[in-house]
Enzyme design. Structure first.
Site, mmCIF file in Angstrom:
data_model
loop_
_atom_site.group_PDB
_atom_site.id
_atom_site.type_symbol
_atom_site.label_atom_id
_atom_site.label_comp_id
_atom_site.label_asym_id
_atom_site.label_seq_id
_atom_site.Cartn_x
_atom_site.Cartn_y
_atom_site.Cartn_z
ATOM 1 N N ARG A 28 0.835 -1.192 0.000
ATOM 2 C CA ARG A 28 0.000 0.000 0.000
ATOM 3 C C ARG A 28 0.878 1.252 0.000
ATOM 4 O O ARG A 28 1.932 1.278 0.646
ATOM 5 C CB ARG A 28 -0.890 0.046 1.252
ATOM 6 C CG ARG A 28 -2.061 -0.934 1.236
ATOM 7 C CD ARG A 28 -3.119 -0.525 0.209
ATOM 8 N NE ARG A 28 -4.280 -1.387 0.231
ATOM 9 C CZ ARG A 28 -4.462 -2.451 -0.561
ATOM 10 N NH1 ARG A 28 -3.534 -2.786 -1.443
ATOM 11 N NH2 ARG A 28 -5.571 -3.169 -0.477
ATOM 12 N N HIS A 40 -0.524 0.042 -9.571
ATOM 13 C CA HIS A 40 -1.244 -0.808 -8.605
ATOM 14 C C HIS A 40 -1.864 -2.003 -9.344
ATOM 15 O O HIS A 40 -3.074 -2.179 -9.367
ATOM 16 C CB HIS A 40 -2.325 0.000 -7.861
ATOM 17 C CG HIS A 40 -2.771 -0.685 -6.591
ATOM 18 N ND1 HIS A 40 -3.215 -0.016 -5.483
ATOM 19 C CD2 HIS A 40 -2.850 -2.005 -6.260
ATOM 20 C CE1 HIS A 40 -3.539 -0.877 -4.531
ATOM 21 N NE2 HIS A 40 -3.324 -2.096 -4.978
HETATM 22 C C1 GLV Z 1 -5.252 -5.252 -3.919
HETATM 23 O O1 GLV Z 1 -4.593 -4.288 -3.697
HETATM 24 C C2 GLV Z 1 -5.956 -6.042 -2.917
HETATM 25 O O2 GLV Z 1 -5.948 -5.666 -1.731
HETATM 26 O O3 GLV Z 1 -6.560 -7.067 -3.302
#
Ligand code: GLV
Length: 307
Positions: A222, A270
């Protein structure tokens, strides 16, 4: 006894379709369907609309559409009796491990250098300086443990850091309290920590200063963990040799961010892992049915720990 699925950022149509085709006995709605909200016992969410949980008087279960639950835990209105579950499985850990292995090999085999060499038509056969690669994984949950096993199989030395000591063959497992020792052993740091209060801004100068000079950073967890300015400083002063970042405090990463232009930073949007709908739906329906008969979901998020 119905499921409500909600997200302000995801297209929910494929999810609704998958729920219905997996089990047509289970009632599944999205917020805009004219459903009586008292019927809802399970909320399946990813960045849900503010105030949602307060509108569901019979809520028993909140299920994340992914591995992370920080988007749920950030909501101050989670009723105390409600269980929280999340997705785990090979469909998440396999691609995540492959992504991290790709990032590690990219660094180890100097693919950035060869891109530059190509642009200057340079044929440089000088081999990589031989050095031991010690990969440290912060967070040895389902994803971290899978990566640790695979890296070990590939011949890397693997170190892990977690809240409780983990038994993974040939992986040296350190406790969170042994952070400094863990950091002193490694030259590639892979961050797979959950986003909690104790991990906020953990990737900062204070931590980088405890690493061996020239450690390579990979963050696939994150952006919450990252202090972007400290990463740039650590790259400038050589404490970090490079950074492979898939996550950012603000996403999408703003166009004006200096991370974009930094030659030692690799950026991906991401994308390290994306939940597989067909893997997630059966897990969520199983949890929904367990909770309906008074059991806890098999994967139960610890509300104190936050993951
Ligand atoms: C992706 O970032 C998840 O938490 O699945």
């Amino acid at each position: 006894m119905a499921i409500l699925i909600d997200s302000v950022s995801k297209n929910l149509n494929p999810w609704l379709k998958a729920f219905k085709s997996y089990d047509d006995q289970v009632e599944v709605y999205c917020y805009d369907d004219a459903v009586a909200l008292e019927k809802i016992t399970t909320a399946v969410v990813w960045n849900h609309r503010p105030g949602l949980f307060k509108q569901l008087p019979n809520l028993k279960l909140i299920a994340s559409l992914g591995a992370g639950v920080d988007h749920i835990m950030n909501d101050p209105d989670i009723p105390p009796q409600v269980s929280i579950t999340r997705i785990i499985g090979d469909g998440l850990s396999g691609p995540m491990s492959n992504f991290c292995i790709g990032a590690i090999l990219h660094h180890q085999r100097q693919f950035d250098k060869y891109l530059i060499d190509k642009s200057t038509k340079t044929w440089d056969q000088e081999p990589n300086p031989e050095r031991e690669i010690n990969v440290g994984i912060m967070g040895l949950g389902a994803l971290g443990a899978d990566l640790a096993e695979k890296l070990n199989y590939l011949g890397f030395n693997v170190f892990g850091l977690s809240q409780s000591r983990k038994k993974i063959a040939h992986v040296v497992s350190y406790l969170n309290a042994e952070l400094d020792l863990f950091l002193s052993k490694i030259n590639i740091l892979v961050v797979m920590l959950p986003a909690t209060e104790s991990t906020r801004a953990i990737l900062s100068k204070k931590l980088f200063d405890k690493l061996k000079k020239g450690t390579y950073l990979i963050n696939v967890a994150r952006g919450h963990h990252q202090v972007n300015g400290d990463i740039i400083d650590a790259l400038e002063n050589g404490q970090l040799s490079g950074a492979f970042l898939d996550v950012f405090p603000e996403e999408p990463l703003p166009k004006q961010s200096s991370l974009w232009d930094h030659p030692k930073i690799m950026i991906t949007p991401h994308i390290a892992v994306v939940t597989k709908i067909n893997e997630a739906v059966p897990q969520i329906i199983a949890s929904h049915k367990r909770v309906r008969i008074g059991k806890l979901p098999e994967i139960l998020v610890d509300r104190i720990k936050g993951y």
